[in-house]
Design a protein around this motif. Sequence first.
Motif, mmCIF file in Angstrom:
data_model
loop_
_atom_site.group_PDB
_atom_site.id
_atom_site.type_symbol
_atom_site.label_atom_id
_atom_site.label_comp_id
_atom_site.label_asym_id
_atom_site.label_seq_id
_atom_site.Cartn_x
_atom_site.Cartn_y
_atom_site.Cartn_z
ATOM 1 N N LEU A 58 13.077 10.376 32.504
ATOM 2 C CA LEU A 58 12.177 11.461 32.103
ATOM 3 C C LEU A 58 12.574 12.784 32.759
ATOM 4 C CD1 LEU A 58 8.638 9.850 32.281
ATOM 5 C CD2 LEU A 58 9.583 11.067 30.323
ATOM 6 N N ASN A 59 12.940 12.710 34.029
ATOM 7 C CA ASN A 59 13.193 13.919 34.807
ATOM 8 C C ASN A 59 14.628 14.416 34.761
ATOM 9 O OD1 ASN A 59 10.539 14.445 35.987
ATOM 10 N ND2 ASN A 59 10.823 12.429 36.883
ATOM 11 N N ILE A 60 15.576 13.534 34.567
ATOM 12 C CA ILE A 60 16.987 13.931 34.592
ATOM 13 C C ILE A 60 17.530 14.149 33.187
ATOM 14 C CG2 ILE A 60 19.319 13.212 35.261
ATOM 15 C CD1 ILE A 60 17.950 11.679 37.597
ATOM 16 N N GLY A 61 17.151 13.287 32.261
ATOM 17 C CA GLY A 61 17.660 13.399 30.899
ATOM 18 C C GLY A 61 18.901 12.545 30.694
ATOM 19 N N ALA A 62 19.505 12.708 29.544
ATOM 20 C CA ALA A 62 20.636 11.868 29.139
ATOM 21 C C ALA A 62 21.833 12.021 30.069
ATOM 22 C CB ALA A 62 21.044 12.202 27.716
ATOM 23 N N ILE A 63 22.462 10.893 30.356
ATOM 24 C CA ILE A 63 23.724 10.875 31.097
ATOM 25 C C ILE A 63 24.670 9.938 30.362
ATOM 26 C CG2 ILE A 63 22.758 11.430 33.363
ATOM 27 C CD1 ILE A 63 22.919 8.453 34.064
ATOM 28 N N SER A 64 25.947 10.203 30.481
ATOM 29 C CA SER A 64 26.905 9.328 29.796
ATOM 30 C C SER A 64 27.031 8.014 30.548
ATOM 31 C CB SER A 64 28.265 10.012 29.688
ATOM 32 O OG SER A 64 28.789 10.236 30.967
ATOM 33 N N GLY A 65 27.312 6.976 29.818
ATOM 34 C CA GLY A 65 27.546 5.668 30.414
ATOM 35 C C GLY A 65 26.327 4.769 30.502
ATOM 36 N N ILE A 66 25.142 5.298 30.237
ATOM 37 C CA ILE A 66 23.941 4.472 30.386
ATOM 38 C C ILE A 66 23.929 3.341 29.364
ATOM 39 C CG2 ILE A 66 22.259 5.701 28.940
ATOM 40 C CD1 ILE A 66 21.568 4.537 32.489
ATOM 41 N N GLU A 67 24.392 3.612 28.156
ATOM 42 C CA GLU A 67 24.421 2.566 27.132
ATOM 43 C C GLU A 67 25.427 1.475 27.482
ATOM 44 O OE1 GLU A 67 24.718 4.293 23.255
ATOM 45 O OE2 GLU A 67 23.122 5.721 23.692
ATOM 46 N N GLY A 68 26.544 1.880 28.061
ATOM 47 C CA GLY A 68 27.522 0.891 28.518
ATOM 48 C C GLY A 68 26.966 0.030 29.639
ATOM 49 N N ALA A 69 26.177 0.649 30.508
ATOM 50 C CA ALA A 69 25.563 -0.110 31.607
ATOM 51 C C ALA A 69 24.550 -1.120 31.071
ATOM 52 C CB ALA A 69 24.904 0.846 32.596
ATOM 53 N N ILE A 70 23.825 -0.741 30.013
ATOM 54 C CA ILE A 70 22.871 -1.680 29.409
ATOM 55 C C ILE A 70 23.632 -2.855 28.790
ATOM 56 C CG2 ILE A 70 21.169 -1.980 27.559
ATOM 57 C CD1 ILE A 70 20.275 0.934 28.163
ATOM 58 N N GLU A 75 14.332 8.767 26.161
ATOM 59 C CA GLU A 75 13.842 8.803 24.784
ATOM 60 C C GLU A 75 12.340 8.982 24.672
ATOM 61 O OE1 GLU A 75 15.201 5.137 23.137
ATOM 62 O OE2 GLU A 75 17.288 5.761 23.144
ATOM 63 N N ALA A 76 11.645 8.984 25.793
ATOM 64 C CA ALA A 76 10.189 8.966 25.790
ATOM 65 C C ALA A 76 9.569 10.239 25.220
ATOM 66 C CB ALA A 76 9.678 8.752 27.207
ATOM 67 N N SER A 77 8.456 10.022 24.571
ATOM 68 C CA SER A 77 7.637 11.129 24.074
ATOM 69 C C SER A 77 6.206 10.628 24.013
ATOM 70 C CB SER A 77 8.117 11.570 22.693
ATOM 71 O OG SER A 77 7.958 10.510 21.775
ATOM 72 N N GLY A 78 5.259 11.522 23.945
ATOM 73 C CA GLY A 78 3.863 11.106 23.863
ATOM 74 C C GLY A 78 3.362 10.589 25.191
ATOM 75 N N CYS A 104 18.832 0.828 34.561
ATOM 76 C CA CYS A 104 19.422 1.500 33.398
ATOM 77 C C CYS A 104 18.587 1.282 32.138
ATOM 78 C CB CYS A 104 20.854 1.023 33.177
ATOM 79 S SG CYS A 104 21.938 1.426 34.560
ATOM 80 N N HIS A 105 18.017 0.081 31.977
ATOM 81 C CA HIS A 105 17.142 -0.186 30.831
ATOM 82 C C HIS A 105 15.948 0.766 30.862
ATOM 83 C CE1 HIS A 105 18.732 -4.026 29.090
ATOM 84 N NE2 HIS A 105 19.331 -4.069 30.256
ATOM 85 N N GLY A 106 15.335 0.913 32.023
ATOM 86 C CA GLY A 106 14.214 1.830 32.158
ATOM 87 C C GLY A 106 14.633 3.277 31.951
ATOM 88 N N TYR A 107 15.806 3.625 32.470
ATOM 89 C CA TYR A 107 16.301 4.999 32.353
ATOM 90 C C TYR A 107 16.415 5.417 30.887
ATOM 91 C CZ TYR A 107 18.919 9.192 33.501
ATOM 92 O OH TYR A 107 19.300 10.503 33.641
#
Length: 190
Positions: A85-97, A140-143, A132-135
């Motif tokens: 929520l606070n940092i935003g998108a970073i590369s590699g997070i999907e690979g870590a998942i 993507e969070a909204s609402g 990483c799953h939580g990240y």
Amino acid sequence: MKALKNISSLAVAALVLPVSAHAHPGHDHASFFNGLVHPITGVDHLIMLLAFGALAFFAARKTATQLSLVAAALVAMVTGTIAGLNIGAISGIEGAIAASLLVVSAALWQVLTASKPVKSMAVALCVALIFCHGYAHGVEASGNVWLFAVAMAISASALMLLGNRLAAFASSRWVSAGVASASLVYLLVA
């Protein structure tokens, strides 16, 4: 040490796979109900949480220690959501998942015969990957993110505890083969 090398090799291999293992765009991150069902309908989360619950069972035979490992994973997931929520998108997070699914499979394979330091390292690596799953969800969070996160934590707890109890009936290294197979099918289809 060989077990740790194998787990590390799988993590690196998963990071270079051309996979989109994101936190399922299109899912609503704004309601309690969606938070409850997401870990069940998000196949990567379902696999990881059930497998981590089993890993906690095999890594620590004392119930209190197993519950501590589940709590650590929950803290990592929620912390990851807050960070996203606070940092935003970073590369590699999907690979870590994606890597998390293969790493938890390798950890399950090794946990019954590995030394205590290797077990601890494998569990710690899996907890870090749950972050990483939580990240991804935080990004993507909204609402009403907090309502979603609380419900997701409840559901994630239930899945890890279910995995923990299922492991009591299947004390075998071959549990990891089932987790690895499910993970590979998911990664190839995702």
